[in-house]
Every structure is written in structure tokens, then in C-alpha cells.
Design a protein around this motif. Structure first.
Motif, PDB file in Angstrom:
ATOM      1  N   HIS A   7      16.467   8.339  65.277  1.00 49.61           N
ATOM      2  CA  HIS A   7      15.302   7.954  64.869  1.00 49.61           C
ATOM      3  C   HIS A   7      15.148   7.589  63.548  1.00 49.61           C
ATOM      4  O   HIS A   7      15.624   8.200  62.808  1.00 49.61           O
ATOM      5  N   ARG A  21       5.979   6.533  60.849  1.00 51.49           N
ATOM      6  CA  ARG A  21       6.175   5.948  62.306  1.00 51.49           C
ATOM      7  C   ARG A  21       7.834   5.964  62.357  1.00 51.49           C
ATOM      8  O   ARG A  21       8.630   6.026  61.690  1.00 51.49           O
ATOM      9  N   CYS A  22       8.006   5.829  63.715  1.00 54.01           N
ATOM     10  CA  CYS A  22       9.635   5.963  64.043  1.00 54.01           C
ATOM     11  C   CYS A  22       9.717   4.701  64.851  1.00 54.01           C
ATOM     12  O   CYS A  22       8.851   3.996  65.616  1.00 54.01           O
ATOM     13  N   SER A  23      11.237   4.230  64.984  1.00 56.10           N
ATOM     14  CA  SER A  23      11.473   3.258  65.617  1.00 56.10           C
ATOM     15  C   SER A  23      11.559   3.536  67.237  1.00 56.10           C
ATOM     16  O   SER A  23      11.446   2.455  68.040  1.00 56.10           O
ATOM     17  N   CYS A  24      11.135   4.620  67.700  1.00 57.44           N
ATOM     18  CA  CYS A  24      11.310   5.091  69.061  1.00 57.44           C
ATOM     19  C   CYS A  24       9.732   4.739  69.674  1.00 57.44           C
ATOM     20  O   CYS A  24       9.309   5.086  70.540  1.00 57.44           O
ATOM     21  N   GLY A  25       8.818   4.539  68.694  1.00 60.20           N
ATOM     22  CA  GLY A  25       7.495   4.555  69.054  1.00 60.20           C
ATOM     23  C   GLY A  25       6.356   5.611  68.636  1.00 60.20           C
ATOM     24  O   GLY A  25       5.254   5.368  68.691  1.00 60.20           O
ATOM     25  N   TRP A  26       6.890   6.743  68.159  1.00 58.39           N
ATOM     26  CA  TRP A  26       6.034   7.825  67.613  1.00 58.39           C
ATOM     27  C   TRP A  26       5.381   7.426  66.530  1.00 58.39           C
ATOM     28  O   TRP A  26       5.855   6.636  65.728  1.00 58.39           O
ATOM     29  N   ARG A  27       4.296   8.029  66.556  1.00 61.12           N
ATOM     30  CA  ARG A  27       3.503   7.734  65.060  1.00 61.12           C
ATOM     31  C   ARG A  27       2.728   8.939  64.744  1.00 61.12           C
ATOM     32  O   ARG A  27       1.857   9.730  65.982  1.00 61.12           O
TER      33      ARG A  27
END
Length: 57
Positions: A7, A21-27
Motif C-alpha cells: 500500500h 489516499r492509497c494506491s489500492c483505491g482506499w481514501r
């Protein structure tokens, strides 16, 4: 079993709010505290399933 990509988290600012924010789409939620947004990001990155124990999504 496949390995998950690490992540990679960042924080962004918009006005007086900071968001993790994260590269996996999590915010994470918008925070007035930059430090709290960074804490959200760290908790997400180290959580085994990507969801921090406090349930922040």
C-alpha cells in the motif's frame, strides 16, 4: 496464495482539510489535522486486510 502489492499512501490537502489516499483505491475521511490524516494512512498501510481496526474507510 498471491501477494498483495504494498500500500503506497499519500496525503493531499484541499483548503483546510487533509485526506489520506492509497494506491489500492482506499481514501480516508477529510481531517482538519494533517497529523491525523497521516495516522489514518499509516494505519491503513499496516492493517492486514487494508482496513484499519477503527473501521476508517
Amino acid at each position: 496464495m498471491h501477494e498483495q502489492a504494498p500500500h503506497e499512501t499519500t496525503t493531499t490537502e484541499r483548503g483546510s482539510f487533509a485526506t489520506a489516499r492509497c494506491s489500492c483505491g482506499w481514501r480516508g475521511p477529510a481531517r482538519r489535522s494533517r497529523e491525523r490524516a497521516r495516522t489514518d494512512a499509516a494505519a491503513h498501510a499496516t492493517a492486514p486486510d487494508g482496513v484499519p481496526a477503527d473501521g476508517t474507510t
